[in-house]
Design a protein around this motif. Sequence first.
Motif, mmCIF file in Angstrom:
data_model
loop_
_atom_site.group_PDB
_atom_site.id
_atom_site.type_symbol
_atom_site.label_atom_id
_atom_site.label_comp_id
_atom_site.label_asym_id
_atom_site.label_seq_id
_atom_site.Cartn_x
_atom_site.Cartn_y
_atom_site.Cartn_z
ATOM 1 N N GLN A 352 0.827 -1.218 0.000
ATOM 2 C CA GLN A 352 0.000 0.000 0.000
ATOM 3 C C GLN A 352 0.861 1.269 0.000
ATOM 4 O OE1 GLN A 352 -0.866 -2.685 2.229
ATOM 5 N NE2 GLN A 352 -2.169 -3.251 0.482
ATOM 6 N N GLY A 353 2.192 1.108 -0.087
ATOM 7 C CA GLY A 353 3.084 2.250 -0.106
ATOM 8 C C GLY A 353 3.374 2.830 1.257
ATOM 9 N N ARG A 354 3.031 2.086 2.327
ATOM 10 C CA ARG A 354 3.280 2.573 3.691
ATOM 11 C C ARG A 354 4.639 2.069 4.179
ATOM 12 N NH1 ARG A 354 -2.326 0.208 5.899
ATOM 13 N NH2 ARG A 354 -1.167 -1.588 5.090
ATOM 14 N N LEU A 355 5.324 2.907 4.940
ATOM 15 C CA LEU A 355 6.641 2.535 5.458
ATOM 16 C C LEU A 355 6.482 1.569 6.629
ATOM 17 C CD1 LEU A 355 9.718 3.215 5.081
ATOM 18 C CD2 LEU A 355 9.441 4.737 7.051
ATOM 19 N N GLN A 356 7.169 0.451 6.559
ATOM 20 C CA GLN A 356 7.184 -0.541 7.629
ATOM 21 C C GLN A 356 8.634 -0.826 8.001
ATOM 22 O OE1 GLN A 356 4.372 -1.315 8.849
ATOM 23 N NE2 GLN A 356 2.839 -1.129 7.240
ATOM 24 N N GLY A 357 8.835 -1.433 9.151
ATOM 25 C CA GLY A 357 10.209 -1.713 9.550
ATOM 26 C C GLY A 357 10.323 -2.766 10.623
ATOM 27 N N PHE A 358 11.557 -3.239 10.830
ATOM 28 C CA PHE A 358 11.827 -4.209 11.892
ATOM 29 C C PHE A 358 13.308 -4.124 12.258
ATOM 30 C CE2 PHE A 358 12.429 -6.397 7.852
ATOM 31 C CZ PHE A 358 13.595 -7.118 8.024
ATOM 32 N N ARG A 359 13.615 -4.667 13.422
ATOM 33 C CA ARG A 359 14.991 -4.728 13.895
ATOM 34 C C ARG A 359 15.508 -6.152 13.687
ATOM 35 N NH1 ARG A 359 18.128 -1.852 17.682
ATOM 36 N NH2 ARG A 359 16.977 -0.052 16.930
ATOM 37 N N ILE A 360 16.768 -6.280 13.241
ATOM 38 C CA ILE A 360 17.362 -7.600 13.026
ATOM 39 C C ILE A 360 17.901 -8.136 14.347
ATOM 40 C CG2 ILE A 360 19.200 -8.879 11.860
ATOM 41 C CD1 ILE A 360 19.056 -6.828 9.610
ATOM 42 N N ASN A 361 17.493 -9.343 14.699
ATOM 43 C CA ASN A 361 18.034 -9.998 15.884
ATOM 44 C C ASN A 361 19.357 -10.684 15.561
ATOM 45 O OD1 ASN A 361 18.016 -11.055 18.592
ATOM 46 N ND2 ASN A 361 17.417 -13.036 17.715
ATOM 47 N N ARG A 362 19.370 -11.372 14.402
ATOM 48 C CA ARG A 362 20.578 -12.137 14.039
ATOM 49 C C ARG A 362 20.683 -12.220 12.523
ATOM 50 N NH1 ARG A 362 21.678 -17.725 13.361
ATOM 51 N NH2 ARG A 362 19.517 -18.273 13.906
ATOM 52 N N VAL A 363 21.946 -12.189 12.049
ATOM 53 C CA VAL A 363 22.219 -12.333 10.625
ATOM 54 C C VAL A 363 23.043 -13.590 10.408
ATOM 55 C CG1 VAL A 363 23.350 -11.307 8.613
ATOM 56 C CG2 VAL A 363 22.195 -9.837 10.276
ATOM 57 N N ASP A 364 22.655 -14.382 9.408
ATOM 58 C CA ASP A 364 23.412 -15.582 9.031
ATOM 59 C C ASP A 364 23.549 -15.568 7.517
ATOM 60 O OD1 ASP A 364 24.624 -18.008 8.726
ATOM 61 O OD2 ASP A 364 22.873 -19.215 9.292
ATOM 62 N N GLY A 365 24.670 -15.025 7.044
ATOM 63 C CA GLY A 365 24.847 -14.893 5.595
ATOM 64 C C GLY A 365 23.821 -13.924 5.035
ATOM 65 N N ASN A 366 23.006 -14.438 4.090
ATOM 66 C CA ASN A 366 21.954 -13.582 3.524
ATOM 67 C C ASN A 366 20.594 -13.853 4.168
ATOM 68 O OD1 ASN A 366 21.467 -16.101 2.437
ATOM 69 N ND2 ASN A 366 20.973 -15.333 0.380
ATOM 70 N N LYS A 367 20.629 -14.494 5.350
ATOM 71 C CA LYS A 367 19.396 -14.754 6.098
ATOM 72 C C LYS A 367 19.273 -13.756 7.250
ATOM 73 C CE LYS A 367 19.595 -19.734 5.139
ATOM 74 N NZ LYS A 367 19.777 -21.085 5.742
ATOM 75 N N LEU A 368 18.129 -13.106 7.331
ATOM 76 C CA LEU A 368 17.857 -12.146 8.403
ATOM 77 C C LEU A 368 16.819 -12.737 9.343
ATOM 78 C CD1 LEU A 368 17.459 -8.826 6.346
ATOM 79 C CD2 LEU A 368 19.567 -9.943 7.126
ATOM 80 N N TYR A 369 17.135 -12.787 10.637
ATOM 81 C CA TYR A 369 16.200 -13.260 11.655
ATOM 82 C C TYR A 369 15.675 -12.038 12.422
ATOM 83 C CZ TYR A 369 18.009 -17.955 10.762
ATOM 84 O OH TYR A 369 18.367 -19.144 10.165
ATOM 85 N N PRO A 370 14.446 -11.594 12.123
ATOM 86 C CA PRO A 370 13.921 -10.389 12.789
ATOM 87 C C PRO A 370 13.678 -10.616 14.273
ATOM 88 C CG PRO A 370 12.698 -10.887 10.767
ATOM 89 C CD PRO A 370 13.530 -12.088 11.087
ATOM 90 N N ALA A 371 13.793 -9.535 15.043
ATOM 91 C CA ALA A 371 13.399 -9.568 16.450
ATOM 92 C C ALA A 371 11.876 -9.444 16.488
ATOM 93 C CB ALA A 371 14.052 -8.413 17.205
ATOM 94 N N GLY A 372 11.221 -10.385 17.102
ATOM 95 C CA GLY A 372 9.757 -10.362 17.140
ATOM 96 C C GLY A 372 9.154 -11.030 15.918
ATOM 97 N N GLU A 373 7.934 -10.635 15.594
ATOM 98 C CA GLU A 373 7.182 -11.266 14.507
ATOM 99 C C GLU A 373 7.841 -10.999 13.162
ATOM 100 O OE1 GLU A 373 2.634 -11.132 12.667
ATOM 101 O OE2 GLU A 373 3.077 -10.263 14.631
#
Length: 619
Positions: A352-373
Amino acid sequence: MIKQRKIELLAPAKNLECGIEAVNHGADAVYIGAPKFGARAAAVNSLEDIAALVAYAHLYNVRIYVTVNTILREEELAETEKMIWELYRAGVDALIVQDMGITRLNLPPIPLHASTQMDNRTPEKVRFLADAGFRQVVLARELSLQEIRRIHDACPEVPLEVFVHGALCVSYSGQCYVSQACFGRSANRGECAQFCRLPFSLEDADGKTIIRNKHLLSLKDLNQSEVLEALLDAGATSLKIEGRLKDVSYVKNVTAAYRQKLDAIFARRKEYARASSGTCTFDFKPQLNKSFSRGFTHYFLQGREQEITSFDTPKSLGEEMGTMKEQRGNYLTVAGVKPFHNGDGVCFLDEQGRLQGFRINRVDGNKLYPAGEVPRIKPRTPLYRNFDQDFERTLTRKSSERKIGVSWELADTPLGFSLTIADEDENRVTLSFPHPKELARTPQADNLRNQLAKLGNTPFEVAGSLSEDATGITLHLSQNWFLPASVVADWRRQAIDKLVTARRITYRRELAPWKQTGHAFPATTLTYLGNVANTAARSFYQQHGLQSIAPAYEEQAVPDAVLMFCKHCLRFSMGWCPTHQKGRSPYREPYYLIGTDGRRFRLSFDCKNCQMKVHGNEE
């Protein structure tokens, strides 16, 4: 010999800490809010903090400018006069002002700079201000290189201050009344409500929705770091970073980035030189895309461009990192061009063109594990990093040192020894020390050089270029005398203390007594756009030939007032500009901006002056 023009990098400070770090990271001047009456009401500072910043900055020949750039009510004039005297006694170098009433006060001999809130965009206006006594003029952000050059050619002796980085006001500064009209908060009184960052829908005369819920008045952020040389050649003398509400990491990073750019230019172009003293050493790599930005633009510097707006969000996107590849379980896979790190902030625009975001808990190569949902992101969606954990952590520590180059000369005298220290600004201190002479059993030159080179936490460093000796330390000793390390260290300390005192004494503070003038103002009448809110300002304009002077918008009801004057144009953004694009709209004018609260603002288009005007709320 080439005649040099001194170029000033002017950095913002919301408080004492930011001001000190602006100096440490290469500013030639710093602007900071006064205790009252500054155009950022949320960024005020005590006289004690301003005096402390002045003392620190002047050691490096860095100037301190204080903003007193709101319009003033009658009952505020006496308080303003008292405050200006206190700022003068604190050692402030200049005031940035908007209200001409200030010029009618009993002023100390402190230079006045004409704020961009005065709407300075023509050679005639700049010439008038210079002839009135203003020592520097801050130009409108909307000007092109050609317009800046025309002003410089017409007023070559006037230092021109030009914004090079940071947030952009969509209306000409000083000519925006929409915050006052809608919220009772005057931008000319330092209380802007950020109306231009709100979402709007665009409707035509028939009520058809052209665009729904976009930030149609929100602009990208200015970034002129790649065109600084062109700005200097056009006549800019002071290069200004916006940001008196920004945090200290922004000030560090952006000031350092522009310092490096300018120093590289000065190394090639000897007709330009920095306006202060010392050399900065950075413990990080300055990167502009790691500080707050809505994306970057040159605005109108190189003519009208398509990509000046930030319609999707008024918030910081940061640096583009790659795209979303796929989502599996509790992680996201990224097709990236740059690596993410643990703790980074990531944002994206949803469907819908709305800005969303999240914080990264852990990075493994090109895999991002977000903190929370784990957020739901459509494949191939661009991902941005708006918080770089590692970079921000670096900037929380000491990240720069600024050192003034000095040289030493140690000589023997009939009664003992003399020690001379000279700095890059030709300050020179010689101290004589009675001391018994004793021959040493081993060579002493290296030991003496090592002791004199220990400048530690002082503002100085030994620079070989200041001395006959390549090391910056010259020994004129007739014999291999023995001098205990503790004695040399004490002499060194005394000499440094005296040099600091000498630098403070020899600091050249400009004094500029204000003289009353009566030359003609370059207009015959003043409407509410003149921002006249007190009898002193009215008296100034009368003295300069004006008889018809309307009160400021904040002081009267102005039927059918234009609330914003914008170089940004929605017809151009849609491809419908009859002048530049020869386009034609399928919708019937007039158009209306519709706020989320239902308020309607009619748009009109002044193609002769290449402006879009936003008119008052229409129920």
